[in-house]
Design a protein around this motif. Structure first.
Motif, mmCIF file in Angstrom:
data_model
loop_
_atom_site.group_PDB
_atom_site.id
_atom_site.type_symbol
_atom_site.label_atom_id
_atom_site.label_comp_id
_atom_site.label_asym_id
_atom_site.label_seq_id
_atom_site.Cartn_x
_atom_site.Cartn_y
_atom_site.Cartn_z
ATOM 1 N N THR A 421 0.857 -1.189 0.000
ATOM 2 C CA THR A 421 0.000 0.000 0.000
ATOM 3 C C THR A 421 0.891 1.235 0.000
ATOM 4 N N ILE A 422 0.602 2.158 -0.901
ATOM 5 C CA ILE A 422 1.368 3.398 -1.020
ATOM 6 C C ILE A 422 0.618 4.526 -0.310
ATOM 7 N N ASN A 423 1.326 5.340 0.442
ATOM 8 C CA ASN A 423 0.757 6.526 1.079
ATOM 9 C C ASN A 423 1.395 7.759 0.450
ATOM 10 N N ILE A 424 0.573 8.644 -0.125
ATOM 11 C CA ILE A 424 1.105 9.777 -0.888
ATOM 12 C C ILE A 424 0.067 10.885 -0.926
ATOM 13 N N GLY A 425 0.494 12.093 -1.250
ATOM 14 C CA GLY A 425 -0.423 13.218 -1.336
ATOM 15 C C GLY A 425 -1.419 13.064 -2.486
ATOM 16 N N LEU A 451 5.370 5.902 4.238
ATOM 17 C CA LEU A 451 5.277 6.121 2.791
ATOM 18 C C LEU A 451 4.747 4.887 2.074
ATOM 19 N N ALA A 452 5.009 3.719 2.609
ATOM 20 C CA ALA A 452 4.520 2.467 2.027
ATOM 21 C C ALA A 452 4.460 1.425 3.127
ATOM 22 N N LEU A 467 10.559 7.687 7.143
ATOM 23 C CA LEU A 467 11.647 8.623 6.908
ATOM 24 C C LEU A 467 12.886 8.185 7.694
ATOM 25 N N ALA A 468 14.049 8.662 7.274
ATOM 26 C CA ALA A 468 15.310 8.296 7.909
ATOM 27 C C ALA A 468 15.401 8.898 9.307
#
Length: 876
Positions: A421-425, A451-452, A467-468
């Protein structure tokens, strides 16, 4: 009257002791029926006890006294008279066999159940080596922790109840921990990624198993940040307050592992001595096991073998089975007949070939890989370029797990795009999946920082691309965690006062809560969560079992269980008299091995109770608070002197105390003894060089032997002629290897610049220096004299050289001692996760030690907010 024992005062439970157990007279004292001796761990030597504590009542001084009979209020019956109603049954006899209630606070009248599982024995690898000391260091540090705790409670009221936002520093310095509102006109460092691809460009196809990246022109905007003012989110009060984590989000998806490459036709799994042909899917799984034959702790583990072979047979069944060279079916039934050595030898040769590649080739391959992955390494988060952490999808392999995990050896299946599943604007272009595939789902979850995501097949856990560690979002999370621990400082005195009071509470549930919080606060126990049958049976405070707690009168408790990551927690501690009495009550018969000590309490209920004192307070905040507060106090009292190595050791000594109090232990690394031996040899080598310098002084001025005394020029007792010859050979070979590496690097540089490489004859000329050194050593051994070397040697220069060597020896000895002291302690765990990083920064600035000595490059990026936000006067 309610039938629940929780609603019955302990003093009124007729026919029972304070733990709800029938008592009978035995030799002038009361003893329980059905008492079971649980046995004792011997991590620090055998415990000298006759078993668990006798159910006699101890007075406050530790003496054994006989309890007087009394009449129960309201019933008019003798305390020893038996009762038959369910209300007066012992606690354990009224327990149900279902799982614990999720929230016993709303159903106090029903005791929580037992799951009946037994704690597996701690393996030797989980325990580590025994300490040489007769007294465990945990007990040595307990008094120091208590002193720090009492000192903290005696701090002036204004200090403990200071505002959450610290006072700003003087104008000439950076703000300690306050917030500084950034002008609203601050521009984002980076431009947005363009939403639409450029015309005339086709959608990139899948390459090497990876999802197609965003167009080159678009990705360049990710990679080339504009030079702008540094963004200090820790000084921005608008960040981290709301539930919406981002407004705009763009990224390029994930990188998939490359597809499986079948083995050469001459490399086969053998079954009963016969090479067999497998479908590529089955062959890949066989390769998982064959490729790790050198990992004996896994492949020789019976559970690992059993789980692997079970999954391997399932895959064989789905893919048509195995066939011999003639095409006949081979029924693979027995693991012992499988020979994976041909597969291991093939993969091992590949590893050796890769390792033997020239440095230039390794550099080229890495550059190619970095170029392919560059579009995935960064995302645009609210218009700011942020580094992505784990953007690679995990490759298929065999699950290993930690400790004695019951699923070790199971096959981790290859993750397909259809599972992700992708999470994006909403306005952002969705990254295209690999050709011929599609994403499971595309979401626009602005409250999520992922993000995924996908679900792995072993434990059903969800894996997230985040995120890092050095990103704003991760930094804000760390900052919030440590600020919460600082906030607890204002409430800790009230919490301790309350749990001390509730240790004598009339309701069993309240007593269990108070006792659990006491153990979590005083001994850094983790809260402990429910475990499924297919999970490693690790234990925390709320899930302690009967056999994990042994009582020794008058007030000693032995904890022995497997904690997080199957690391053994063993400690013998002294507890308050009332805590000891409560644990006696919680362990009374008919409880036995497998039964839970805190049978009325769950972690969620305990955290709900703690949240009443402070918003967001959970049991794990106590570990962060106690670690940071203890470290803060130790650093305040510290006077670090000497050279850098000595100051670093002083810091590590304080860190080690915190790590031990938090039970951040590790097994002694298999390489530790070898590393210590190497360090010892290097120190010995320096002492040999110091002796050579002294001999050179005699070569220049033989009268020095009389002036300084013969003893000054003598060789150390542990250095003999045999060791000298071995060390000289080592020094010659070391110089030879340095010359070869330098020669290779020079050739790589010339090749990169398009110039002609050096000839092999040049290498021979350079190697002459090593041959000359060897001749010099042979001459010294033959004559017993060391000739002065170097340009215009003098006694003064040699004395300066001896002083430098001595300083090196002392530094190396400090480092060796530091390493030995830390062999069983995981300093990194406490330093990174539990000690506020700002305390390390304070030490660095206060004692003028480079922060690089404590934080690696990655940690300096992760804790940039800490490094830049405080000065040496900041306090936790």
């Amino acid at each position: 009257m309610s039938s629940s024992e929780d609603d019955t005062p302990l003093a009124k439970m007729n026919g029972r002791s304070s733990g709800g157990q029938p008592r009978v007279k035995m030799n002038g004292a009361t003893k329980p029926n059905g008492h079971i001796d649980p046995g004792v761990s011997i991590r620090f030597g055998p415990v000298q006890t006759d078993g668990d504590v006798s159910m006699k009542d101890a007075d406050s001084t530790g003496g054994i006294t006989k309890r007087k009979e009394r009449t129960s209020v309201g019933h008019g019956k003798s305390y020893l008279e038996p009762e038959t109603s369910e209300e007066d049954e012992p606690l354990s006899k009224r327990r149900r066999t279902s799982v614990k209630h999720e929230d016993p606070e709303t159903d106090e009248g029903v005791p929580l159940a037992l799951n009946g599982r037994k704690l597996p024995k701690a393996s030797e690898t989980a325990i580590g080596n025994e300490s040489d000391s007769d007294v465990p260091i945990e007990r040595k540090l307990a008094a120091e922790k208590k002193r720090i705790q009492i000192k903290g409670e005696r701090e002036p009221e204004p200090n403990r109840k200071a505002s959450k936002t610290p006072q700003p520093l003087p104008a000439t310095k950076k703000q300690a921990n306050g917030v500084k509102k950034e002008p609203s006109s601050t521009k984002p460092i980076l431009k947005q990624i363009k939403a639409e691809p450029r015309s005339g460009q086709s959608t990139p196809a899948k390459k090497n198993g990876k999802a197609a990246p965003v167009k080159k022109e678009e990705s360049e905007e990710l990679e080339q940040p504009e030079e702008d003012e540094e963004y200090k989110w820790w000084e921005d009060p608008t960040k981290g307050d709301g539930t919406i984590k981002w407004k705009t989000l763009e990224h390029n998806g994930v990188v998939f592992p490359p597809p499986y490459e079948p083995l050469p036709k001459n490399v086969k799994l053998k079954y009963d001595g016969i090479p067999v042909h497998l479908h590529p899917d089955a062959e890949e799984v066989a390769g998982f096991f064959g490729g790790m034959l050198n990992s004996t702790q896994n492949v020789e583990n019976p559970t690992f073998q059993k789980n692997f072979f079970m999954d391997f047979k399932d895959i064989l069944k789905r893919t048509g089975g195995a066939k011999d060279p003639q095409g006949n079916k081979v029924d693979i039934k027995e693991f012992s007949k499988c020979d994976f050595r041909p597969i291991f030898e093939y993969y091992d040769n590949q590893r050796q070939e890769k390792k033997a590649l020239p440095a230039a080739e390794k550099k080229r391959l890495k550059a190619e890989k970095d170029e392919q992955e560059a579009p995935y390494m960064y995302c645009m988060w609210d218009g700011r370029k942020q580094k992505v952490g784990n953007f690679r999808v995990e490759p298929p392999s065999l699950f290993r797990g930690r400790g004695e995990h019951p699923k070790t050896g199971r096959v981790k299946a290859r993750v397909q795009p259809e599972q992700i599943t992708i999470n994006i604007g909403k306005e952002a272009p969705v990254p295209p999946p690999p050709e011929g595939h599609k994403w499971k789902e595309v979401k626009h979850d602005q409250e999520g920082t992922w993000l995924a995501m996908w679900q792995e097949n072993i434990n059903g856990n969800y894996k997230y691309v985040m995120l890092a560690a050095n990103s704003d979002v991760k930094g804000q999370s760390d900052h919030k965690k440590f600020e919460k621990a600082r906030e607890l400082k204002k409430h800790i005195a009230r919490i301790r006062k309350d749990y001390q009071k509730n240790l004598k509470h009339e309701l069993m549930l309240e007593r269990q809560k108070a006792t659990a919080v006491y153990l979590i606060d005083q001994f850094a126990l983790r809260a402990g969560n429910e475990k499924g049958e297919d999970e490693a049976d690790t234990v925390g405070c709320c899930s302690l079992k009967y056999e994990n707690v042994t009582l020794k009168p008058p007030n000693k408790v032995i904890f022995d269980f497997l904690g997080k990551d199957s690391i053994r927690f063993y400690d013998e501690v002294e507890v308050d008299a009332q805590v000891f009495k409560n644990l006696k009550i919680f362990k009374k018969a008919p409880k036995r091995e497998g039964d839970e000590i805190f049978d009325r309490l769950t972690t969620s209920a305990l955290n709900k109770h703690l949240s009443q004192y402070m918003q967001g307070l959970t049991a794990k905040v106590f570990r962060t608070y106690n670690a940071s507060h203890t470290m803060s106090t130790l650093l305040k009292e510290m006077v670090a002197t000497g050279n850098i190595a000595e100051k670093v050791k002083a810091y590590n000594d304080a860190n080690r105390k915190v790590a031990i109090l938090c039970n951040h232990k590790r097994t002694v690394a298999a390489s530790h003894a070898n590393q210590m031996e190497k360090m010892s040899e290097r120190i010995k080598g320096q002492r040999y060089q110091k002796w050579r310098c002294k001999q050179m002084m005699l070569d220049l001025d033989p009268t020095l032997k009389k002036k300084k005394g013969a003893q000054y020029f003598e060789l150390d007792e542990d250095i003999d002629i045999e060791w000298i010859k071995e060390h000289q050979s080592f020094l010659v070979e070391e110089q030879r290897q340095k010359i070869k590496k330098k020669f290779e690097k020079d050739n790589e540089k010339l090749a990169a610049e398009g110039e002609k490489e050096l000839k092999a004859s040049e290498l021979e000329i350079r190697l002459q220096a090593a041959k000359d050194l060897e001749k010099k050593f042979n001459k010294e051994n033959k004559t017993g004299k060391v000739e002065a070397e170097g340009r215009s040697p003098s006694v003064e220069k040699l004395e300066i050289q001896i002083g430098k060597i001595q300083q090196r020896i002392e530094t190396m000895e400090v480092q060796a001692q530091d390493k030995e002291d830390n062999k069983e302690v995981a300093l990194g765990t406490s330093k990174i996760n539990y000690i506020d990083p700002r305390l390390t920064v304070v030490f660095s600035k206060k004692f003028d030690v480079p922060i690089e000595r404590f934080f690696s490059k990655a940690l300096r990026e992760k804790f940039e907010w800490a490094i830049k936000s405080v000065d040496e006067n900041w306090e936790f």
